[in-house]
Motif scaffolding. Sequence first.
Motif, short mmCIF file in Angstrom:
data_model
loop_
_atom_site.label_atom_id
_atom_site.label_comp_id
_atom_site.label_asym_id
_atom_site.label_seq_id
_atom_site.Cartn_x
_atom_site.Cartn_y
_atom_site.Cartn_z
N ALA A 29 -3.42 18.60 -25.11
CA ALA A 29 -4.37 17.79 -25.87
C ALA A 29 -4.91 16.63 -25.03
CB ALA A 29 -3.68 17.25 -27.13
N LEU A 30 -4.06 16.01 -24.23
CA LEU A 30 -4.51 14.92 -23.37
C LEU A 30 -5.52 15.40 -22.34
CD1 LEU A 30 -1.40 12.67 -22.55
CD2 LEU A 30 -3.49 12.02 -23.74
N SER A 31 -5.32 16.63 -21.84
CA SER A 31 -6.23 17.16 -20.82
C SER A 31 -7.65 17.29 -21.36
CB SER A 31 -5.73 18.52 -20.32
OG SER A 31 -5.87 19.53 -21.31
N ALA A 32 -7.76 17.56 -22.67
CA ALA A 32 -9.09 17.69 -23.27
C ALA A 32 -9.80 16.35 -23.37
CB ALA A 32 -8.97 18.33 -24.65
N GLN A 33 -9.03 15.27 -23.35
CA GLN A 33 -9.62 13.93 -23.45
C GLN A 33 -9.87 13.30 -22.09
OE1 GLN A 33 -6.76 11.79 -25.79
NE2 GLN A 33 -6.87 13.21 -27.52
N GLU A 34 -9.27 13.86 -21.05
CA GLU A 34 -9.38 13.29 -19.71
C GLU A 34 -10.75 13.61 -19.09
OE1 GLU A 34 -9.11 11.25 -16.67
OE2 GLU A 34 -7.25 11.25 -17.86
N LYS A 76 -9.91 16.53 -11.97
CA LYS A 76 -8.67 16.83 -11.26
C LYS A 76 -7.45 16.46 -12.11
CE LYS A 76 -10.38 16.53 -6.50
NZ LYS A 76 -10.21 15.86 -5.18
N LYS A 77 -7.52 15.31 -12.77
CA LYS A 77 -6.41 14.89 -13.62
C LYS A 77 -6.25 15.85 -14.81
CE LYS A 77 -6.50 9.93 -12.56
NZ LYS A 77 -6.69 8.56 -13.13
N ALA A 78 -7.38 16.26 -15.35
CA ALA A 78 -7.33 17.19 -16.48
C ALA A 78 -6.70 18.52 -16.07
CB ALA A 78 -8.73 17.42 -17.03
N ALA A 79 -7.08 19.01 -14.88
CA ALA A 79 -6.51 20.27 -14.39
C ALA A 79 -5.01 20.14 -14.18
CB ALA A 79 -7.20 20.67 -13.09
N LYS A 80 -4.58 18.98 -13.66
CA LYS A 80 -3.15 18.74 -13.44
C LYS A 80 -2.39 18.72 -14.77
CE LYS A 80 0.55 17.36 -11.09
NZ LYS A 80 1.45 16.92 -12.15
N MET A 81 -2.98 18.10 -15.77
CA MET A 81 -2.34 18.06 -17.09
C MET A 81 -2.20 19.45 -17.68
SD MET A 81 -4.07 14.72 -18.89
CE MET A 81 -3.77 13.06 -18.28
N ARG A 82 -3.22 20.28 -17.49
CA ARG A 82 -3.15 21.64 -18.02
C ARG A 82 -2.05 22.44 -17.33
NH1 ARG A 82 -8.96 21.09 -18.21
NH2 ARG A 82 -9.16 22.08 -16.16
N GLU A 83 -1.94 22.28 -16.02
CA GLU A 83 -0.88 22.99 -15.30
C GLU A 83 0.50 22.50 -15.73
OE1 GLU A 83 -0.93 25.55 -13.52
OE2 GLU A 83 -3.07 25.79 -13.11
N ASP A 84 0.64 21.20 -15.95
CA ASP A 84 1.91 20.66 -16.42
C ASP A 84 2.23 21.18 -17.82
OD1 ASP A 84 2.21 19.25 -14.08
OD2 ASP A 84 1.53 17.33 -14.90
N ALA A 85 1.19 21.32 -18.63
CA ALA A 85 1.40 21.87 -19.97
C ALA A 85 1.91 23.30 -19.90
CB ALA A 85 0.09 21.81 -20.77
N LEU A 86 1.31 24.10 -19.02
CA LEU A 86 1.76 25.48 -18.86
C LEU A 86 3.21 25.53 -18.38
CD1 LEU A 86 -1.35 27.23 -17.25
CD2 LEU A 86 -0.73 27.05 -19.66
N ALA A 87 3.58 24.62 -17.49
CA ALA A 87 4.95 24.58 -17.00
C ALA A 87 5.93 24.27 -18.13
CB ALA A 87 5.08 23.54 -15.88
N SER A 88 5.53 23.37 -19.02
CA SER A 88 6.39 23.03 -20.17
C SER A 88 6.49 24.20 -21.14
CB SER A 88 5.86 21.79 -20.89
OG SER A 88 5.98 20.64 -20.07
N PHE A 89 5.39 24.91 -21.34
CA PHE A 89 5.44 26.11 -22.18
C PHE A 89 6.40 27.15 -21.58
CE2 PHE A 89 1.21 25.09 -24.28
CZ PHE A 89 1.75 24.99 -25.55
N LEU A 102 -10.15 31.81 -19.42
CA LEU A 102 -11.56 31.69 -19.75
C LEU A 102 -12.22 30.55 -19.00
CD1 LEU A 102 -11.29 32.38 -23.59
CD2 LEU A 102 -12.22 33.92 -21.84
N ILE A 103 -11.45 29.48 -18.74
CA ILE A 103 -11.97 28.37 -17.94
C ILE A 103 -12.27 28.82 -16.51
CG2 ILE A 103 -11.37 26.14 -16.88
CD1 ILE A 103 -9.83 25.50 -19.46
N GLU A 104 -11.38 29.66 -15.97
CA GLU A 104 -11.51 30.12 -14.59
C GLU A 104 -12.48 31.28 -14.44
OE1 GLU A 104 -10.19 28.93 -11.83
OE2 GLU A 104 -8.97 27.35 -12.75
N GLN A 105 -12.81 31.93 -15.56
CA GLN A 105 -13.65 33.12 -15.48
C GLN A 105 -15.03 32.77 -14.94
OE1 GLN A 105 -13.85 35.26 -19.14
NE2 GLN A 105 -15.10 36.93 -18.32
#
Length: 732
Positions: free
Chosen positions: A335-340, A344-357, A401-404
Amino acid sequence: MKRIITGLLIFSTIICGGPLTFTPAKANAGASPAQNIGAAAARERGRALLRQGKASEALIHLENALKLFQQANSKPGEASVNDLLGELYEQQGRYDVALKRYESAYEFYAVESARPVNQIEVVKALSPRDFAYNANLMLSKIGSVHFRRGDVARARAAFLRMTVTKPDKSTLEAAAQGSLTSGSPLSGVRNVGRGLGGVFGGGSKPSVSSVSGIADTANKLQAPFTAYRETVIYTTYELGLGRVDYLGGQFDSAKKHFENVISATVGTLPVIGKLRQTRRYRAAARTSLGDIAFQQGRHAEAIKLYDAAAKSAQADERLDLMWPAQRGTAKSLWALSAQEKDAKKAAKMREDALASFRAALSSIETIRQGSLRADEARTTFLATTEDVFDEASAAFAEMSLIEQAGAAPLAGRALEYAAEGLRVVEQGRARSLLDMLNETGAEITEGVPAELLQRKQENQAQQQQLASQLTGVNVSADAPKRSVNDLEEELNRLQTEYDSLENQIRAASPRYAALTATQPLTLADIQQRVLDEGTALLEYSLGEKTSYLYAVTKNGAALYRLPARAEVERQAVAVRQQIIPASLRRALTDSTGESQRGLSVSSEGTGSIAAGNYATVSNALYKTAVEPAAGFVGEKRLLIVADGALNYIPFHALVTSVPASGADYATLPYVLKTNETIYAPSASVVAAIRQQAQSAGGTKGGSMLLVADPVFSAGDSRARGAQAAPVAVGAQ
């Protein structure tokens, strides 16, 4: 059976809420010892079978136990069986029946808790404290069932009927040291619940000085049991109301309840704060505070709360307490990544989110392969494990879909994310199937050595006995001979032993290992082991906000974003209503609005279609669920892995376009005319069935299914020019 009443037992029943006797003397007049013994044996056999997931067998023994207790006029015996029957029906999703059983047990315990007490009656029967504790347990179960049904009002009413006392640290310390003095209440200073006449806070409660001959050792042994049980009852009450207020959107009130749980389990007696149930509730409260912050949009604060809960669970070495916090961290980061605004910071947050999942999913799989039931957390945490699979697969799909970069097929990182998302979907389906097998009592122990299976069942029985002594409705008349701490240590030892037995069983039985330690197929596995050149997989994952369609062929993969679950299932219900006459329809939801297992279709807005027709509603669903991938799959055979209400739809009968008015059913452009369709619960199941068939010697001598399209009318175009068959004389 002769009962010897000692000072220790008197102390436990009056002061400590200790073990329960079978029956009050008045309620059991005229009952033979043999009747009670036989009833108790049947009940315990039913309890053991229920814990082993054999509900059908358990029901036979429990119903027999209930009958025997009724014949013996043993009301406590009846109540104890009704409690177990409530658990059985709750596990099966038959909530109305479960509630009746719990209410029946509650009514008896509540009445008995109000009886006046003197020493003579206590020797013959249980004290009001014992019955009040049991009544509170029943109310907490009733509230939990209503919560699971989404009935906020009834859930809140059930929890408010509980009578609880906030633990008082000084009193708990005195209890642990065996230094309670005359007139010292073993419970705390205020009654915060309603419904049982203030038994726990109470004027009717005898003081310690009213019982003579109590040994100091008894005090030190028994008092912590009461302290622990009253702490559990209080935190159950607060956690229950917190969950109810959260579900009702009353976040400020929910926050207060969760904070009360933490206060009671952190600032209390150290030995009590370290026990399993208090640790569970403390972790659940911390995680729930994170859930509140998330719902209020305070995502950064939510991450801190989730991290604190995860670290606490990790320190306790309790994976069953970690996954909800890991899941919370993941969704907060997403959710934070969508607000960033910084890419680069947003991409990092998304990767961290995937790691937590990934971490949450790993924790869940480790738990479910061990000694904990798959559904254990649903009575404690706001989230379910199903939520984790849904949210994780959606996150991976969105990353794809983001990377597509262009049209299908996917390539590069977009393909990698989609492959991981599909694997999570398959993993969730495999887990759901295994859970259903467990709940229905399906036998999956074929090939398991009998000696290992027996040791496993004995271990389960011992764990259940210890858990009952600690926090359950204890039906034994014997006083505990071990401390709370000793019982906890023994329970931990048994769980370690259980995990070892599970590993030995998997090593001895590959079939059991394949079912319980499932390894879902990867995208490459599906392409190599499931699909051929002429077959394409269409696998659906319906989500609360967005749904996804994975399309896979032998040589490529594509991913499509679909509408939210509610919209897809609304269209599916509309098609179903056109296919099945109203008199023959099986409702996807019952009259109470309670979802059937595996479905989440709302009955709202699903009335009969006023001016529509089959072609219109069928084509609408086709455009939503199939058409996005039509160009990618072409005219290949379709292997459909549906989700939710789509499981009830014949995809081959969907209409690809709406013809001009006047067309009849025979001429509609069905999917079947271009694509053969087959169905499976998951792609991994297809591979498993094929492997099993190969190990059994292939398909030689197997069954064959023949499907024909017969001619019933002489007016059928296929019958034109055909010579009429002679009709035998006398034919009807």
